[in-house]
Design a protein around this motif. Structure first.
Motif, PDB file in Angstrom:
ATOM      1  N   GLY A   2      25.631 -68.283  32.681  1.00 49.59           N
ATOM      2  CA  GLY A   2      24.157 -68.600  33.403  1.00 49.59           C
ATOM      3  C   GLY A   2      23.651 -70.184  33.084  1.00 49.59           C
ATOM      4  N   ILE A   3      24.466 -70.694  32.522  1.00 49.20           N
ATOM      5  CA  ILE A   3      24.521 -71.445  31.698  1.00 49.20           C
ATOM      6  C   ILE A   3      25.560 -72.677  31.830  1.00 49.20           C
ATOM      7  CG2 ILE A   3      24.274 -71.194  29.432  1.00 49.20           C
ATOM      8  CD1 ILE A   3      21.962 -73.511  29.264  1.00 49.20           C
ATOM      9  N   GLY A   4      25.967 -73.603  32.073  1.00 49.30           N
ATOM     10  CA  GLY A   4      26.437 -75.252  31.623  1.00 49.30           C
ATOM     11  C   GLY A   4      26.082 -76.322  31.397  1.00 49.30           C
ATOM     12  N   TRP A   5      26.288 -77.135  31.071  1.00 47.29           N
ATOM     13  CA  TRP A   5      26.235 -78.606  30.581  1.00 47.29           C
ATOM     14  C   TRP A   5      26.935 -79.514  31.299  1.00 47.29           C
ATOM     15  CZ3 TRP A   5      21.603 -78.291  28.639  1.00 47.29           C
ATOM     16  CH2 TRP A   5      21.648 -77.274  27.746  1.00 47.29           C
ATOM     17  N   VAL A   6      26.496 -80.600  31.682  1.00 52.20           N
ATOM     18  CA  VAL A   6      27.652 -81.850  32.059  1.00 52.20           C
ATOM     19  C   VAL A   6      26.905 -83.201  31.205  1.00 52.20           C
ATOM     20  CG1 VAL A   6      25.770 -81.871  34.246  1.00 52.20           C
ATOM     21  CG2 VAL A   6      28.330 -83.874  34.564  1.00 52.20           C
ATOM     22  N   ILE A   7      26.869 -84.133  30.692  1.00 51.23           N
ATOM     23  CA  ILE A   7      27.335 -84.939  30.073  1.00 51.23           C
ATOM     24  C   ILE A   7      27.689 -86.226  30.585  1.00 51.23           C
ATOM     25  CG2 ILE A   7      26.367 -86.413  27.940  1.00 51.23           C
ATOM     26  CD1 ILE A   7      25.970 -83.717  28.019  1.00 51.23           C
ATOM     27  N   TRP A   8      26.918 -87.125  30.393  1.00 52.95           N
ATOM     28  CA  TRP A   8      27.919 -89.006  31.226  1.00 52.95           C
ATOM     29  C   TRP A   8      27.717 -89.879  29.906  1.00 52.95           C
ATOM     30  CZ3 TRP A   8      23.864 -85.684  33.975  1.00 52.95           C
ATOM     31  CH2 TRP A   8      24.910 -85.670  35.476  1.00 52.95           C
ATOM     32  N   ARG A   9      28.190 -91.062  29.854  1.00 48.98           N
ATOM     33  CA  ARG A   9      28.529 -91.526  28.761  1.00 48.98           C
ATOM     34  C   ARG A   9      27.560 -92.546  28.683  1.00 48.98           C
ATOM     35  NH1 ARG A   9      33.634 -93.154  27.837  1.00 48.98           N
ATOM     36  NH2 ARG A   9      33.236 -94.981  25.913  1.00 48.98           N
ATOM     37  N   ASN A  10      26.621 -92.951  29.248  1.00 50.98           N
ATOM     38  CA  ASN A  10      25.660 -93.547  29.390  1.00 50.98           C
ATOM     39  C   ASN A  10      24.868 -93.955  31.136  1.00 50.98           C
ATOM     40  OD1 ASN A  10      27.212 -95.750  30.657  1.00 50.98           O
ATOM     41  ND2 ASN A  10      27.769 -96.800  28.631  1.00 50.98           N
ATOM     42  N   LYS A  11      23.704 -94.516  30.858  1.00 53.64           N
ATOM     43  CA  LYS A  11      22.656 -93.988  32.308  1.00 53.64           C
ATOM     44  C   LYS A  11      23.619 -95.358  33.297  1.00 53.64           C
ATOM     45  CE  LYS A  11      17.648 -95.490  30.365  1.00 53.64           C
ATOM     46  NZ  LYS A  11      18.490 -94.348  28.102  1.00 53.64           N
ATOM     47  N   GLU A  12      23.739 -96.259  33.162  1.00 56.16           N
ATOM     48  CA  GLU A  12      25.178 -96.833  34.156  1.00 56.16           C
ATOM     49  C   GLU A  12      26.148 -96.377  34.898  1.00 56.16           C
ATOM     50  OE1 GLU A  12      22.968 -99.057  31.857  1.00 56.16           O
ATOM     51  OE2 GLU A  12      25.413 -98.574  30.698  1.00 56.16           O
ATOM     52  N   ASP A  13      26.653 -94.645  34.729  1.00 57.09           N
ATOM     53  CA  ASP A  13      27.060 -94.234  34.837  1.00 57.09           C
ATOM     54  C   ASP A  13      26.500 -93.019  35.861  1.00 57.09           C
ATOM     55  OD1 ASP A  13      29.109 -93.838  31.999  1.00 57.09           O
ATOM     56  OD2 ASP A  13      29.762 -95.259  33.918  1.00 57.09           O
ATOM     57  N   LEU A  14      24.985 -92.884  35.953  1.00 62.68           N
ATOM     58  CA  LEU A  14      24.482 -91.685  36.656  1.00 62.68           C
ATOM     59  C   LEU A  14      23.174 -92.640  37.702  1.00 62.68           C
ATOM     60  CD1 LEU A  14      23.848 -89.293  38.050  1.00 62.68           C
ATOM     61  CD2 LEU A  14      22.245 -88.852  35.356  1.00 62.68           C
ATOM     62  N   PRO A  15      23.512 -93.494  38.874  1.00 61.51           N
ATOM     63  CA  PRO A  15      22.785 -93.802  39.800  1.00 61.51           C
ATOM     64  C   PRO A  15      21.567 -93.780  39.875  1.00 61.51           C
ATOM     65  CG  PRO A  15      25.189 -93.286  40.727  1.00 61.51           C
ATOM     66  CD  PRO A  15      25.250 -92.347  39.725  1.00 61.51           C
ATOM     67  N   ASP A  16      20.672 -94.524  39.500  1.00 63.22           N
ATOM     68  CA  ASP A  16      19.563 -94.190  39.496  1.00 63.22           C
ATOM     69  C   ASP A  16      18.665 -93.170  40.678  1.00 63.22           C
ATOM     70  OD1 ASP A  16      16.081 -95.265  38.819  1.00 63.22           O
ATOM     71  OD2 ASP A  16      17.007 -93.399  37.524  1.00 63.22           O
ATOM     72  N   GLU A  17      19.189 -93.729  42.111  1.00 59.97           N
ATOM     73  CA  GLU A  17      18.605 -93.457  43.111  1.00 59.97           C
ATOM     74  C   GLU A  17      19.196 -91.911  43.523  1.00 59.97           C
ATOM     75  OE1 GLU A  17      21.320 -96.003  43.557  1.00 59.97           O
ATOM     76  OE2 GLU A  17      22.525 -95.069  45.653  1.00 59.97           O
TER      77      GLU A  17
END
Lengths: 515, 499
Positions: B284-299
């Motif tokens: 019941g638990i997983g993690w997703v990590i992005w390199r930095n803010k730019e890699d996750l569109p704010d919208e």
């Protein structure tokens, strides 16, 4: 008790948890520590920090269940290490899910033959259930349009502005436009007529809510069904309905069985309900039920072969715990219709009791309806001096968590406080809450006197020595003075800032805090 | 003990659960019963039925954790009634999630300053994590294409055919085409060169797996990064990489810290890992990590205002339990780098014991590699008289659940059995398993003599059979069975029989 100063070897070096080095040192927060720590220390550290969390049972903001019987806790503990998705290895657990789906489908009057299997699935919550239902509608609509050679690039869904945030998530992530029917003061749910008006050829479905998060009201699904049927006849678009019965799905069948909102209405093709709200299970289980096989396009279903039989699955999540499914089955057989009815009646009575208590203070206007989710939503009759947010803050000092929020467009000027009555909110607690609310009102009444006093004094001075800032000249112009006093400026800034934050809150999807 | 036959009133009428009317009458299965039943009866009925489920700890098919320390069980039970999403009400639990995200991001060498907050989120599992990562790639790609005035109606993702079913789900539900690099006999992971070849302007990302479900192998992310960087230089498409480290994410940093597979490679923009696999937490638990803010569109992010601070959230699920997040934090601080290293080393050691034991039988070929997830995937050297499915069936009799499955295209003729070594699979159990497998092989050896005898009997009309005109009943039966099994396995492989 020996204070241990050795470097971590194993658990034996800790004789007393609170005297151990670990609770003296700062624990790394952003990086994993290099060495292990004994399990007692780890337990204690985390347990201690968690003491500062709110108490789940005093959290009156949430619909989600916060208490279950110890027998059920035992079942939950025993199944913690079962990964639900291993259907091959845990056939009984899978069977329990299937039974729950069938029971709930029958509860919603799905048109099934006696031994016909229902179409539905257990999910992690209503969010997942809604995404699955929405996906099914989207795919069905796309197939229909493609068969006619029409474009499929602009699907939309029609809902009320009172919709819970997971619909916005669905719209954003699955690239569907959300067309919201605005609310009006005094009418805080989706207006069926306006909704049907907004339906066009790109509408994949109209979503009605049974148990609006804002004030617990049930939307008039029957009227929506009738109006939409007429429009469908005129247009031939065959637009279906989805009922988001996250809260109401486990209330209406027991308290108002004659209320037609479910599969008894022909246009209702799927329903979702949260097992963890009035299904009386801890957080982490929801249910999505479809009317029939035809309403769930086969291309979305993944077929798993287990024990030689076909087990179709349609979920977003894969591995997850089995505990909540087992707990839901426990509740369904433990309580039965009779038990659920008793629980809902109790909640309803306690809600009515709380409502009367609040009305007796004479200062509140009740915004929630009698028919709906057992909750009480109320606002101040006069919120010029103090508003509902202040009441919420002060109630916290008594231990209660009662949320305050503003209504969405177009009723943003209305602020309400909302108390949700769950199974574990007894009458005693209701009486206590009324008492504490009265105390809070009393305290707030004493506050403004100080502020008003100062302002009065200042007004007097200003009138006596009205000076236009930066310019010479005589006193007030048209009875108003142009030099702001310090207090006035402070007040203005505070009110301005409060409004700014409240607006920011509203604009930045503040709906999340209400759920 | 009085047998109660009175009408249901309340719990007092049941003096002995097993003597109560409830365990004599059939419980409704498809409709809710009208009446309540006492809680002891409800508990007993369900508990008894569940006895027929498999024993989670003997389930050698699953990577998912089946044992945690009692102290952690205590923490889990006391937080079972906390709805994780109520961040306002449970700020400490929210803070624990943030700490886990930061710890895991740094474990993956995310390029962060000392007090810079990492970008990531806790999910219900790697499925949700992958969907979020995929969504981010899709949206980024769409924005890039729209800015250039190019069409956005045909996004695709390049992966190996060994990919886990949740990628197929992502592709189907989010309308992205899945371009799979086919496997071949002896090479059961994605070939980086072939993958890069398949990349086109519509590719939103290339997904590499650290810890293939089929045989535990780590894909060569570094080679993929280097080849893709070259291609990007030529084409200017800027195609990124996602690493599905569902199993490997909590293994590689401890056993193979020099192996470059994470954010040390510049094209890796996001990584997912299952907390409930080698993160050593229950399902019941997983993690997703992005390199930095730019890699996750704010919208895509929903901003919640709580405690006056901005808490950005990006998840598919909303309400869910808090227990697993707290359990993950417990493991991270309880074990630390040292503890995780010990656990992984133990798993590898037990894997070696099992592997050597199997090799000693002389009948088994090991398909899994030494570097990878601690599991042993093996097939029979000679599976003409009996195949791996039969071994799996017979092992069940001894209590073990060991799955058998065929490889995906283009290696469908290869069948393997797979044993996953988890933290709670001790050396004693490994030795016992080797013993039982030997017994099973022995049992199977006894069987063919019956079959062969029948076939020999049929073979007395040898000429007729040889010329293929008359099949014996047994032969036909066998053919039909094998055909059906293959058909079912193929169907299975299209979904998720292997996970």
């Amino acid at each position: 008790m020996v204070l241990s100063k050795m470097s971590s070897q194993s658990d034996v070096s800790v004789h007393s948890t609170f005297a151990s080095r670990y609770v003296r040192e700062s624990l790394p927060r952003y990086r994993m520590p290099e060495t292990s720590i004994p399990k007692d220390a780890a337990f204690q550290i985390i347990n201690d920090e968690l003491m500062l969390d709110g108490r789940p049972r005093l959290n009156l903001a949430s619909f989600v269940t916060t208490w279950m019987e110890p027998e059920c806790d035992k079942l939950i503990m025993d199944s913690l290490n079962k990964n639900y998705v291993d259907m091959d290895e845990y056939p009984v657990t899978t069977e329990l899910q299937n039974r729950c789906v069938n029971m709930i489908a029958h509860l919603f009057n799905a048109p099934l033959g006696d031994s016909e299997a229902a179409v539905g699935v257990g999910t992690v919550g209503s969010s997942e259930a809604i995404m699955l239902a929405g996906l099914a509608f989207k795919r069905k609509w796309q197939n229909k349009r493609k068969a006619l050679g029409l474009p499929t690039d602009n699907p939309n869904i029609v809902t009320g502005a009172n919709v819970q945030v997971c619909w916005e998530k669905f719209a954003r992530y699955f690239e569907v436009e959300l067309k919201e029917v605005k609310l009006t003061e005094g009418y805080y749910v989706m207006d069926p007529e306006k909704a049907v008006e907004m339906v066009d050829e790109n509408t994949i479905c109209v979503a009605a809510i049974l148990g609006s998060t804002l004030n617990g009201e049930f939307e008039d699904v029957k009227k929506l069904n009738d109006l939409l049927t007429e429009k469908n006849r005129a247009t031939g678009w065959d637009t279906p309905i989805h009922v988001d019965a996250a809260s109401g799905g486990f209330i209406a069948p027991f308290l108002w069985p004659d209320l037609e909102w479910d599969f008894r209405l022909p246009l209702v093709k799927s329903i979702n309900v949260s097992g963890h709200k009035y299904g009386l299970v801890y957080a982490g289980v929801g249910w999505a039920i479809w009317r029939s096989k035809d309403d769930l396009p086969d291309e979305l279903i993944f077929h798993i072969n287990y024990l030689g039989a076909d087990q179709p699955t349609f979920t977003l999540n894969f591995s997850k715990g089995s505990s909540q499914i087992i707990a839901q089955y426990y509740q369904l057989i433990r309580l039965g219709h009779e038990g659920y009815r008793n629980v809902m009646e109790n909640c309803h009575e306690n809600a009515m009791f709380l409502k009367e208590g609040l009305e007796k203070t004479g200062r509140f206007e009740i915004v929630s309806k009698e028919i709906g989710v057992p909750l009480v939503a109320f606002s101040l009759k006069d919120n010029s001096q103090h508003d509902e947010f202040q009441i919420a803050e002060m109630l916290r000092t008594y231990g209660w968590i009662v949320p305050a929020y503003t209504m969405p467009a177009d009723a943003q000027h209305i602020t309400v406080l909302r108390v949700v009555i769950r199974e574990d909110f007894s009458r005693t607690l209701a009486e206590r809450l009324v008492l504490d609310v009265s105390k809070v009102l009393h305290e707030l009444d004493t506050l403004p006197v100080r502020l008003h006093g100062k302002v009065a004094v200042v007004e007097g001075e200003a009138a006596a020595a009205a000076v236009i800032a930066g310019e010479g000249g005589s006193g007030s112009v048209n009875g108003t003075f142009l030099k702001k006093t310090e207090i006035e400026t402070q007040r203005e800034i505070t009110t301005y800032w409060k409004n700014f934050v409240a607006n920011k809150k509203k604009l930045k999807n503040n709906k999340n805090t209400i759920c």
